[in-house]
Write a protein that holds these residues in place. Structure first.
Motif, PDB file in Angstrom:
ATOM      1  N   VAL A  37      -1.421   6.343  40.054  1.00 53.98           N
ATOM      2  CA  VAL A  37      -1.162   5.493  41.202  1.00 53.98           C
ATOM      3  C   VAL A  37      -0.211   6.143  42.209  1.00 53.98           C
ATOM      4  O   VAL A  37       0.820   6.691  41.827  1.00 53.98           O
ATOM      5  CB  VAL A  37      -0.525   4.155  40.748  1.00 53.98           C
ATOM      6  CG1 VAL A  37      -0.435   3.189  41.922  1.00 53.98           C
ATOM      7  CG2 VAL A  37      -1.322   3.537  39.616  1.00 53.98           C
ATOM      8  N   LEU A  38      -0.611   6.111  43.468  1.00 52.53           N
ATOM      9  CA  LEU A  38       0.299   6.474  44.560  1.00 52.53           C
ATOM     10  C   LEU A  38       0.742   5.169  45.196  1.00 52.53           C
ATOM     11  O   LEU A  38      -0.101   4.368  45.620  1.00 52.53           O
ATOM     12  CB  LEU A  38      -0.442   7.293  45.622  1.00 52.53           C
ATOM     13  CG  LEU A  38      -0.723   8.750  45.346  1.00 52.53           C
ATOM     14  CD1 LEU A  38      -1.625   9.300  46.451  1.00 52.53           C
ATOM     15  CD2 LEU A  38       0.578   9.534  45.289  1.00 52.53           C
ATOM     16  N   GLU A  39       2.059   4.948  45.281  1.00 47.46           N
ATOM     17  CA  GLU A  39       2.531   3.662  45.787  1.00 47.46           C
ATOM     18  C   GLU A  39       3.032   3.778  47.211  1.00 47.46           C
ATOM     19  O   GLU A  39       3.815   4.663  47.521  1.00 47.46           O
ATOM     20  CB  GLU A  39       3.689   3.154  44.938  1.00 47.46           C
ATOM     21  CG  GLU A  39       3.270   2.608  43.609  1.00 47.46           C
ATOM     22  CD  GLU A  39       4.493   2.189  42.807  1.00 47.46           C
ATOM     23  OE1 GLU A  39       5.382   1.533  43.379  1.00 47.46           O
ATOM     24  OE2 GLU A  39       4.554   2.550  41.623  1.00 47.46           O
ATOM     25  N   ALA A  40       2.621   2.844  48.059  1.00 41.35           N
ATOM     26  CA  ALA A  40       3.122   2.824  49.433  1.00 41.35           C
ATOM     27  C   ALA A  40       3.562   1.418  49.778  1.00 41.35           C
ATOM     28  O   ALA A  40       2.908   0.450  49.406  1.00 41.35           O
ATOM     29  CB  ALA A  40       2.030   3.271  50.396  1.00 41.35           C
ATOM     30  N   SER A  41       4.694   1.319  50.486  1.00 44.34           N
ATOM     31  CA  SER A  41       5.220  -0.011  50.809  1.00 44.34           C
ATOM     32  C   SER A  41       4.765  -0.484  52.187  1.00 44.34           C
ATOM     33  O   SER A  41       5.149  -1.552  52.621  1.00 44.34           O
ATOM     34  CB  SER A  41       6.745   0.002  50.733  1.00 44.34           C
ATOM     35  OG  SER A  41       7.234   0.926  51.685  1.00 44.34           O
ATOM     36  N   SER A  42       3.963   0.339  52.857  1.00 46.15           N
ATOM     37  CA  SER A  42       3.433  -0.096  54.157  1.00 46.15           C
ATOM     38  C   SER A  42       2.161   0.682  54.451  1.00 46.15           C
ATOM     39  O   SER A  42       1.874   1.688  53.793  1.00 46.15           O
ATOM     40  CB  SER A  42       4.453   0.184  55.261  1.00 46.15           C
ATOM     41  OG  SER A  42       4.592   1.584  55.426  1.00 46.15           O
ATOM     42  N   GLY A  43       1.449   0.223  55.455  1.00 47.22           N
ATOM     43  CA  GLY A  43       0.244   0.930  55.871  1.00 47.22           C
ATOM     44  C   GLY A  43       0.583   2.338  56.338  1.00 47.22           C
ATOM     45  O   GLY A  43      -0.134   3.307  56.035  1.00 47.22           O
ATOM     46  N   GLU A  44       1.680   2.453  57.070  1.00 41.86           N
ATOM     47  CA  GLU A  44       2.089   3.752  57.600  1.00 41.86           C
ATOM     48  C   GLU A  44       2.360   4.745  56.464  1.00 41.86           C
ATOM     49  O   GLU A  44       1.896   5.887  56.483  1.00 41.86           O
ATOM     50  CB  GLU A  44       3.359   3.606  58.462  1.00 41.86           C
ATOM     51  CG  GLU A  44       3.141   2.936  59.805  1.00 41.86           C
ATOM     52  CD  GLU A  44       3.077   1.405  59.706  1.00 41.86           C
ATOM     53  OE1 GLU A  44       3.108   0.858  58.576  1.00 41.86           O
ATOM     54  OE2 GLU A  44       2.974   0.745  60.762  1.00 41.86           O
ATOM     55  N   ALA A  48      -1.279   0.079  48.474  1.00 42.22           N
ATOM     56  CA  ALA A  48      -0.413  -0.298  49.602  1.00 42.22           C
ATOM     57  C   ALA A  48      -0.095  -1.782  49.516  1.00 42.22           C
ATOM     58  O   ALA A  48      -0.997  -2.622  49.521  1.00 42.22           O
ATOM     59  CB  ALA A  48      -1.111   0.008  50.925  1.00 42.22           C
ATOM     60  N   GLU A  49       1.181  -2.082  49.403  1.00 44.28           N
ATOM     61  CA  GLU A  49       1.617  -3.484  49.253  1.00 44.28           C
ATOM     62  C   GLU A  49       3.064  -3.554  49.706  1.00 44.28           C
ATOM     63  O   GLU A  49       3.906  -2.802  49.223  1.00 44.28           O
ATOM     64  CB  GLU A  49       1.454  -3.883  47.775  1.00 44.28           C
ATOM     65  CG  GLU A  49       2.183  -5.127  47.341  1.00 44.28           C
ATOM     66  CD  GLU A  49       1.611  -6.406  47.943  1.00 44.28           C
ATOM     67  OE1 GLU A  49       0.452  -6.735  47.671  1.00 44.28           O
ATOM     68  OE2 GLU A  49       2.359  -7.069  48.711  1.00 44.28           O
ATOM     69  N   ASP A  50       3.337  -4.436  50.661  1.00 45.45           N
ATOM     70  CA  ASP A  50       4.693  -4.453  51.213  1.00 45.45           C
ATOM     71  C   ASP A  50       5.681  -5.207  50.336  1.00 45.45           C
ATOM     72  O   ASP A  50       6.870  -4.968  50.377  1.00 45.45           O
ATOM     73  CB  ASP A  50       4.682  -5.038  52.637  1.00 45.45           C
ATOM     74  CG  ASP A  50       4.130  -6.446  52.671  1.00 45.45           C
ATOM     75  OD1 ASP A  50       3.152  -6.707  51.942  1.00 45.45           O
ATOM     76  OD2 ASP A  50       4.657  -7.280  53.412  1.00 45.45           O
ATOM     77  N   GLU A  51       5.171  -6.104  49.519  1.00 44.52           N
ATOM     78  CA  GLU A  51       6.056  -6.895  48.674  1.00 44.52           C
ATOM     79  C   GLU A  51       6.375  -6.088  47.409  1.00 44.52           C
ATOM     80  O   GLU A  51       5.496  -5.835  46.590  1.00 44.52           O
ATOM     81  CB  GLU A  51       5.331  -8.202  48.345  1.00 44.52           C
ATOM     82  CG  GLU A  51       6.071  -9.154  47.481  1.00 44.52           C
ATOM     83  CD  GLU A  51       7.280  -9.763  48.163  1.00 44.52           C
ATOM     84  OE1 GLU A  51       7.243  -9.978  49.391  1.00 44.52           O
ATOM     85  OE2 GLU A  51       8.274  -9.984  47.454  1.00 44.52           O
ATOM     86  N   GLU A  52       7.659  -5.725  47.266  1.00 44.49           N
ATOM     87  CA  GLU A  52       8.003  -4.769  46.224  1.00 44.49           C
ATOM     88  C   GLU A  52       7.622  -5.236  44.824  1.00 44.49           C
ATOM     89  O   GLU A  52       7.014  -4.500  44.045  1.00 44.49           O
ATOM     90  CB  GLU A  52       9.494  -4.452  46.275  1.00 44.49           C
ATOM     91  CG  GLU A  52       9.837  -3.296  45.349  1.00 44.49           C
ATOM     92  CD  GLU A  52      11.333  -2.996  45.300  1.00 44.49           C
ATOM     93  OE1 GLU A  52      12.114  -3.771  45.889  1.00 44.49           O
ATOM     94  OE2 GLU A  52      11.692  -2.004  44.674  1.00 44.49           O
TER      95      GLU A  52
END
Ligand SMILES: Nc1ncnc2c1ncn2[C@@H]1O[C@H](COP(=O)(O)OP(=O)(O)OP(=O)(O)O)[C@@H](O)[C@H]1O
Ligand SMILES: [Mg+2]
Length: 510
Positions: free
Chosen positions: A414-421, A393-397
């Motif tokens: 890896v599962l990528e998420a751009s936010s906690g949600e 989880a990392e908001d900075e692309e």
């Protein structure tokens, strides 16, 4: 008559016991009355001042404004004027007084002015300290904010230059350019760390280490910094005791001292690093109550440069104190050095003689524990993951892409998420077990700590790796340093990522 007498006695006693200084002076400034409190405040006996001119005692720089106020008051009876000025104490020091005065209309042969004064020296000193502290805090916040973005950018630069280097054949010429990029990014990362260390926003990872190893490893970097005109000598005592300090910070200390030494030797000279075990003599400990007694490791950094005058020496550890031209120095170097050494339980001393040179002495308490094993910067030769599932989880692309690229390269899925949600949704939807959560700490919406808590409520054994460019206090309060989770400082190298991930995944699983 008797009543009048009583009243006079009462007024007299009021004035005599007032803590303010009350004085009456005539239109020339001659003192006609002085309340007894002057003895406590300024060291004079009240009688001693009678007949003296008040202007004799005032600091020459403050005289013009005092005279101006005085004239204003004299020309306008009953008008109150206020003024602040330095007054000489009987022992010679200056006290800051705040006075209000008003002239009375002529009574008999002389016109008098009543002066009511208060000593505000300490109060002003405290105010100045508070202002300074507020300034520092603002600088710290600014540094933290900039460092956050900056470290994200550096993560991308470092990550990709490493990837590039790995994909180039060994004899490829452009390897050198890649190495230069990596080196520049490393310097930039150090600079950011300098700001963070200064604002105490850095996560510390103290390790038990051997100063000799650290100095030897830093030699190459130090040579580069000081250039060809300066000779670098190391004299390292064998069997040195171990110390506990954050290795990144120790590098920063060496770097700051080396840069200062270089600047002090524009025409060349000699810079030497020395280490030895030392037991501080008891006289020394008595003279320095802040020092912990016991065995120490002493690191000395000596140059043959311009040295310092006693006046400069007295101020070098002050933040923002610099004798260098604008753009040449921020004056942070030594305050960072001192901060780091003191945070590690040690202390710093300096000896310097103008024209001869300077020695900085860093005392660090010796520790008994075993060395922290760290084969940090050996790049991973081959994938060390075996397809373990990692949620990132990392908001900075750009940072997310780089990190996931590196993770895949290391053999993880890896599962990528751009936010906690989004991370929560992905975790919910995933049919496979997630072995590790790697998350940025600071994200809008659900932050890294909340994300970890929430995922752990479903899977208490989940391993978590937090990454951040800096720590807000909240991070530490969330107990990031608990077991089953650890912290990776941005920007990180492939080797560091590899090591942290492996350590976590191997923990507790045999
Ligand atoms: N080895 C040295 N020899 C002579 N003077 C020194 C030495 N180290 C520090 N100083 C003096 O102490 C001052 C403060 O040093 P400090 O490292 O804190 O700040 P700076 O070097 O001026 O700026 P910065 O380190 O932030 O770039 C320097 O400006 C210099 O006058
Ligand atoms: Mg410096």
């Amino acid at each position: 008559m008797e009543q009048l007498d009583r009243r006079e006695t009462r007024f007299r006693s009021l004035i005599e016991h007032a803590s303010d200084l009350i004085a009456a002076i005539n239109t020339e400034g001659l003192i006609r009355f002085q309340s007894p409190s002057v003895e406590r405040a300024l060291g004079y006996l009240p009688g001693e001042l009678l007949g003296r001119n008040v202007f004799e005692f005032i600091h020459p720089e403050d005289l013009p404004q005092v005279r101006l106020a005085f004239r204003g008051a004299v020309s306008e009876p009953y008008a109150t004027v206020s003024v602040e000025y330095r007054f000489r104490h009987s022992k010679g020091s200056w006290r800051l007084l705040q006075s209000t005065g008003r002239a009375l209309p002529a009574d008999g042969d002389e016109r008098l002015m009543v002066l009511n004064s208060r000593d505000v020296t300490e109060q002003k000193g405290l105010e100045a300290q508070l202002r300074q502290a507020q300034k520092m805090e603002a600088v710290g916040q600014l540094a933290g904010g900039v460092a956050h973005d900056f470290n994200n950018l550096l993560s991308v630069i470092c990550g990709h230059s490493e990837l590039l280097e790995m994909s180039l054949p060994p004899d490829e010429q452009s390897r050198e350019s890649v190495a230069e990029i990596a080196w520049a990014a490393e310097r930039a990362a150090l600079l950011t760390r300098q700001l963070l260390a200064f604002s105490h926003q850095q996560v510390l990872e103290p390790q038990v280490l051997d100063l000799n190893t650290v100095v030897a490893a830093a030699e190459k970097m130090l040579r580069r910094i000081i250039g060809e005109g300066i000779r670098l000598i190391t004299s390292l005592q064998p069997n040195l005791s171990r110390v506990r300090i954050d290795p990144g910070q120790l590098d920063q200390v060496l770097l700051n001292l080396a840069i200062n030494a270089r600047d002090a030797m524009p025409r060349g000279g000699c810079l030497s690093f020395g280490t030895c075990n030392i037991e501080l003599p008891s006289v020394y400990i008595e003279a320095h109550p802040e020092v912990r007694p016991g065995p120490c490791v002493l690191l000395t950094v000596t140059d043959t440069g311009c040295g310092m005058s006693p006046e400069v020496q007295a101020r070098i550890f002050e933040p923002f104190f610099t004798t260098k031209a604008v753009g040449q120095g921020t004056g942070l170097g030594l305050s960072v050095v001192q901060g780091i050494v003191e945070q590690s339980g040690g202390h710093v001393e300096v000896d310097s003689f103008p024209g001869v040179g300077t020695t900085f002495k860093l005392y660090l308490p010796a520790v008994e524990e075993a060395l922290t094993t760290a084969s940090q910067d050996v790049p991973a030769e081959r994938p060390r993951g075996s397809g373990e599932r990692v949620l990132l989880a990392e908001d900075e692309e750009s940072v997310r892409l780089t990190t996931s690229f590196l993770l895949r390269r290391l053999g993880y899925r890896v599962l990528e998420a751009s936010s906690g949600e989004e991370a929560l949704r992905l975790a919910e939807a995933s049919r496979e077990k997630i072995e590790l959560l790697i998350t940025d700490v600071v994200m809008p919406g659900i932050n890294g700590c909340q994300l970890a808590d929430s995922l752990r409520s479903r899977d208490p054994g989940l391993k978590v790796l937090f990454q951040s460019g800096y720590t807000a206090e909240a991070v530490l309060h969330h107990g990031i340093m608990e077991t089953e989770s650890t912290f990776l400082r941005k920007p990180f190298t492939l080797a560091a990522l590899d090591k942290k991930v492996r350590e976590l995944l191997d923990q507790g699983s045999g």
